[in-house]
Design a protein around this motif. Sequence first.
Motif, short mmCIF file in Angstrom:
data_model
loop_
_atom_site.label_atom_id
_atom_site.label_comp_id
_atom_site.label_asym_id
_atom_site.label_seq_id
_atom_site.Cartn_x
_atom_site.Cartn_y
_atom_site.Cartn_z
N UNK A 1 5.85 60.32 76.83
CA UNK A 1 7.27 59.96 76.67
C UNK A 1 7.42 58.65 75.94
N UNK A 2 6.58 57.69 76.32
CA UNK A 2 6.62 56.36 75.68
C UNK A 2 6.31 56.45 74.19
N UNK A 3 5.23 57.19 73.88
CA UNK A 3 4.81 57.30 72.48
C UNK A 3 5.86 58.04 71.65
N UNK A 4 6.37 59.14 72.20
CA UNK A 4 7.36 59.93 71.46
C UNK A 4 8.67 59.14 71.33
N UNK A 5 9.07 58.46 72.39
CA UNK A 5 10.28 57.64 72.35
C UNK A 5 10.18 56.54 71.32
N UNK A 6 9.04 55.89 71.29
CA UNK A 6 8.85 54.79 70.34
C UNK A 6 8.86 55.31 68.90
N UNK A 7 8.17 56.44 68.68
CA UNK A 7 8.12 57.02 67.33
C UNK A 7 9.52 57.40 66.88
N UNK A 8 10.31 57.98 67.79
CA UNK A 8 11.68 58.37 67.46
C UNK A 8 12.53 57.14 67.14
N UNK A 9 12.39 56.12 67.99
CA UNK A 9 13.17 54.88 67.80
C UNK A 9 12.86 54.26 66.43
#
Lengths: 267, 55
Positions: free
Chosen positions: B12-20
């Motif tokens: 979740x952290x990695x995907x959230x950061x990539x999206x952001x």
Amino acid sequence: MSATPTLTERAGALFHRYANPGRFLRLGVKLQPWLTWPALILSVTGLVWGLFFSPADWQQGDSVRIMYVHVPCAWLASSGYFALAVCSVLSLVWRHPLADLAAMEIGPVGACVTATCLATGSLWGKPMWGTWWVWDARLTSVLVLFFLYLGHIALIRAFDDQQRGYRAAAILALAGAVDLPIIKFSVQWWNTLHQPDSITLRGAPTMSHAMLWPLLVCTLGFTLGFAAIVVARLRAGVMESRIRSLLSSPRRGMQSSSGSAVGEYAA
Amino acid sequence: MTHLPYIVASYGLAIGLATFLSVGAAVRLRRDRVRLATLEAARGGDRRSAREETV
């Protein structure tokens, strides 16, 4: 005196050939989809593969799946800083006009990736080591890298005279590059809780191929994604520079008042 | 999956950061493109009117 250009002059000419911001913008437009779409496809494939189809580790169980996000982030944290150091050399030695802007844009992305590496490492460490954090050589040197990124981000924006900020940040980035071999070799030089490298250039990987392939796919996808984000930010940075140049010399059109070559491109 | 919360949090952290980061870059790029086009169009207009005044 010989008229033949030296190696340094030739290298400088090569870099400056791609220094024209207008040329970079045109290249960036062409490059962007070739980075973005493969990044998206490879990252999604790698993450799904790692999460659902790769085997669990005999010792760590399913926690090993954290590796598919942690290792690419760790690789990008170090290689992003290496890119920052290369930009600093280009800036200090050849006064490359795009190198400073590139360093400015790489910094925040690198810091976010390093923070994710530390956070996912903690999330992996808690179930495996029983603790969120230890002052281990590998963890501490990556934390230092994170602070170096933060220092670079702060320093490059700290001066009213932008050129002074670029110079100071470039020197910091070069000095901080000494942390990269420390990170790489920390697991060999010191007795650490962190496991040694599973993939090396000189030997066969120590992990199963069923885990190695999704890891490589994830790493490639994340790397292309990092490049895509940096190129997009750099394109925006070049445009902002152009906007500032237009706003600061409203009646003179194509001339930059700041003396920055970045503002002086042929749109 | 015994360590599911840790795995979900990591992804979740990695995907959230990539999206952001990617959405942030795309929005910034779009905004700057529009601003630059507007400014350059205005500059073109200024030049045209200056030329007309001279003529």
